[in-house]
Design a protein around this motif. Structure first.
Motif, PDB file in Angstrom:
ATOM      1  N   GLU A 129      -7.959  -6.637  -1.139  1.00 54.13           N
ATOM      2  CA  GLU A 129      -8.330  -5.216  -1.871  1.00 54.13           C
ATOM      3  C   GLU A 129      -6.981  -4.692  -2.051  1.00 54.13           C
ATOM      4  N   VAL A 130      -6.537  -4.257  -1.397  1.00 48.30           N
ATOM      5  CA  VAL A 130      -4.771  -3.385  -1.928  1.00 48.30           C
ATOM      6  C   VAL A 130      -3.777  -4.225  -2.845  1.00 48.30           C
TER       7      VAL A 130
ATOM      8  N   LEU B  87       1.281  -1.171   0.310  1.00 47.75           N
ATOM      9  CA  LEU B  87      -0.111   0.228   0.021  1.00 47.75           C
ATOM     10  C   LEU B  87       0.828   1.261  -0.111  1.00 47.75           C
TER      11      LEU B  87
ATOM     12  N   PHE C 277      -9.376  -6.236   3.289  1.00 47.51           N
ATOM     13  CA  PHE C 277      -8.620  -4.870   2.789  1.00 47.51           C
ATOM     14  C   PHE C 277      -7.176  -5.428   2.390  1.00 47.51           C
ATOM     15  N   GLU C 278      -6.494  -6.253   3.041  1.00 43.91           N
ATOM     16  CA  GLU C 278      -5.672  -6.256   2.850  1.00 43.91           C
ATOM     17  C   GLU C 278      -5.502  -6.966   1.186  1.00 43.91           C
TER      18      GLU C 278
ATOM     19  N   ARG D 255     -10.379   3.326   4.248  1.00 48.09           N
ATOM     20  CA  ARG D 255     -10.737   1.960   4.889  1.00 48.09           C
ATOM     21  C   ARG D 255     -10.226   1.692   6.250  1.00 48.09           C
ATOM     22  N   LEU D 256      -8.636   2.269   5.816  1.00 53.99           N
ATOM     23  CA  LEU D 256      -7.560   1.408   7.297  1.00 53.99           C
ATOM     24  C   LEU D 256      -7.930   2.414   8.256  1.00 53.99           C
TER      25      LEU D 256
ATOM     26  N   GLU E   2      -9.353   5.784  -0.938  1.00 57.29           N
ATOM     27  CA  GLU E   2     -10.494   5.131  -0.577  1.00 57.29           C
ATOM     28  C   GLU E   2     -10.106   3.980   0.555  1.00 57.29           C
ATOM     29  N   LEU E   3      -8.956   2.840   0.522  1.00 54.97           N
ATOM     30  CA  LEU E   3      -7.857   2.304   1.091  1.00 54.97           C
ATOM     31  C   LEU E   3      -7.847   3.097   2.066  1.00 54.97           C
TER      32      LEU E   3
ATOM     33  N   THR F 272      -6.050  -3.230  -5.910  1.00 54.17           N
ATOM     34  CA  THR F 272      -6.105  -2.235  -6.320  1.00 54.17           C
ATOM     35  C   THR F 272      -4.691  -1.896  -6.959  1.00 54.17           C
TER      36      THR F 272
END
Ligand code: FAD
Length: 373
Positions: free
Chosen positions: A316-317, A253, A313-314, A278-279, A274-275, A320
Motif C-alpha cells: 500500500e505504500v 515512504l 502495508f508495504e 499503521r506503521l 494513515e500509513l 499510495t
C-alpha cells in the motif's frame, strides 16, 4: 526503551548515514533482499551487529532480540545493503544455536558473526513451496556422513553464498511431515551446481541449486535426524516475525512523506498519516514478537500475522505513492520515481516469499484463540 537501546539505535543510524554520505550505498526498496555488499556486512560484523543475540562464547553479542530489532529497523530505514548476512543472522544462526550440537555452533556461529560465512536458504522446490512437507531432495547415509541429491529453486543469493541451509528427506514415516532433516551444505562441495534465474526487475538474486550426490559430514546435521519439520516450523517465527516484512518500501515512504509540502491536498496528507499510524502498530507487533523470542517462545502465529499485515502495508505504500504524487515510476531515474519503480517491481514477491498470504491466513485463522490474549 532503555537508554542502552537508544544508544545502539544512534550508533547504527550514524554508521548508515556515514556510508550513505560517502556514496557507498544508495537507499533502495527491498534492500534486505537486493542490496548485497559483503563489505557492508563485514562492517556490521566489526561492530558486533551480526549475531547480536547469540552467546559471546559463539562470537555473538549476548544481547536481546529487542537489540536486534533496533539494529535491523535502522538498517531497513536506511535501505542499506544487508542481504549478504541477513538470512544467516535472522534464521540459520538461530536455528544452529537452538538445535545444533555444541560442535556445530562452534564451527559456524563465530564465522557467521564475522561475515566470513554466508548462507542461502534451500527450502523451496518446484513441487514444494507452500507445501514444504513435499520436498523431494533426499539425503542418504554414506559411511560416517550423508549424500544429498535433488534440486532447490528460488534460492536467493546462492551464487554469492558460501553455504546453504538444505531441508531434505532422510526417511519415511507415518505422516508425510516425518523423515525430514535440516543440513548445512558447503556450496563449493563436488556435485553442487548453481544456475541463475533472472527476476521481474531483470536482477539476478534467484537461483536453482542442483545437488548431485553431494557429500555432507554428519556433524553438519542441524538438530535431530527426521525432526526437521518441527524445527523448520519453529524457524518460521524468525523468518516471518521481523520488520523486513513491513519495511521493504520504507525508503519510498520516507521520500513520499518528504514530497508532501505545506499546502498539499488534505487527502494526500491524510493518506500518509494513515500509513504512519499503521506503521506504528506494526512496529509494536514486531516489538512483542522480539520480546516473545527473548522469553524463549516461538511465536509462529503472531509472526504470520505480522507478515500478512506487514506485506499488505508495504504494497500500500507503493499504491499510495503512485496515487498521491502522480509520479511516473522510473527504474533508471533517481529519488521518488526510482524508489516507486523498485517498490512496484518488488511488490509481487512480498506476499509470496516466506509463506504466501493464503497460507498465512489459514494459520492465523486456526490460531485465532492464541492471538487474542
Ligand atoms: C522474492 C522471493 C524470494 C524467495 N527466496 C527464497 C529462498 O531464498 N529460498 C527458498 O527456499 N525459497 C524462496 N522463495 C520461494 C518461496 O518461499 C515460495 O515461492 C513460496 O513458499 C510459495 O511457494 P510456491 O512458489 O511453490 O507456490 P505454491 O505453493 O505452488 O502456491 C501457489 C498458489 O497457491 C496457493 N496455495 C498453496 N497452498 C495453499 C493452501 N494450502 N491453501 C490455500 N492456498 C494455497 C498459494 O497461496 C499461491 O497463491 C522466494 C520467493 C520469492 C518471491
Amino acid at each position: 526503551m532503555t537508554d542502552d537501546l537508544d544508544e545502539l539505535r544512534q550508533q547504527v543510524r550514524d554508521l548508515a548515514d556515514r556510508w550513505q554520505a560517502a556514496g557507498r550505498f544508495r537507499p533502495v526498496c527491498d534492500a534486505w533482499l537486493r542490496g548485497h555488499d559483503i563489505e557492508f556486512s563485514k562492517e556490521m560484523a566489526r561492530h558486533g551487529w551480526i549475531g547480536i543475540t547469540w552467546p559471546r562464547e559463539y562470537g555473538g553479542g549476548g544481547r536481546s532480540n529487542l537489540a536486534r530489532l533496533v539494529v535491523t529497523e535502522e538498517l531497513l530505514r536506511a535501505g542499506a545493503p544487508v542481504a549478504a548476512h541477513w538470512i544467516a543472522d535472522r534464521q540459520i544462526g538461530p536455528a544452529i544455536l537452538r538445535y545444533g550440537t555444541p560442535q556445530l555452533r562452534r564451527e559456524f556461529l563465530p564465522r557467521i558473526a564475522a561475515a566470513d560465512v554466508t548462507f542461502c536458504l534451500g527450502m523451496s522446490e518446484t513441487e514444494a513451496g507452500s507445501d514444504l512437507a513435499a520436498v523431494r531432495t533426499t539425503a542418504a547415509r554414506d559411511g560416517s556422513g550423508w549424500r544429498i541429491t535433488g534440486a532447490k529453486v528460488w534460492t536467493s543469493h546462492a551464487h554469492r553464498s558460501s553455504h546453504a541451509y538444505v531441508l531434505a528427506r532422510t526417511g519415511g514415516g507415518e505422516r508425510r511431515h516425518d523423515g525430514l532433516t535440516e543440513f548445512v551444505v558447503d556450496l563449493a562441495a563436488p556435485g553442487v551446481t548453481v544456475r541463475p534465474i533472472i527476476d521481474l526487475q531483470g536482477e539476478h538474486h534467484f537461483n536453482e541449486m542442483i545437488f548431485d550426490d553431494v557429500p555432507v559430514p554428519d556433524r553438519w546435521v542441524i538438530g535431530e535426524v527426521g525432526q526437521g519439520w518441527r524445527q523448520v516450523t519453529e524457524q518460521l517465527s524468525f523468518e516471518r516475525g521481523g520488520l523486513e516484512r513491513v519495511m521493504s518500501t520504507y525508503p519510498l515512504l520516507q521520500a513520499l512523506a518528504r514530497s508532501v509540502a505545506d499546502g498539499a491536498e488534505p487527502a494526500a496528507v491524510e493518506a500518509i498519516g494513515e500509513l504512519a499510524a499503521r506503521l506504528a502498530t506494526l512496529r509494536r507487533i514486531a516489538w512483542e514478537i522480539a520480546a516473545d523470542l527473548d522469553a524463549g517462545a516461538a511465536p509462529v502465529r503472531r509472526a504470520a500475522l505480522l507478515k500478512h499485515l506487514g506485506t499488505t502495508f508495504e504494497r500500500e505504500v507503493t499504491e499510495t505513492a503512485r496515487r498521491v504524487t502522480g509520479a511516473r515510476p522510473d527504474p533508471t531515474g533517481d529519488g521518488l520515481p526510482a524508489l516507486l519503480a523498485q517498490g512496484i517491481l518488488a511488490a509481487p514477491g512480498f506476499s509470496i516469499r516466506g509463506g504466501t498470504t493464503e497460507v498465512l491466513l489459514t494459520l492465523i485463522a486456526r490460531g485465532e484463540a492464541d492471538l487474542v490474549r
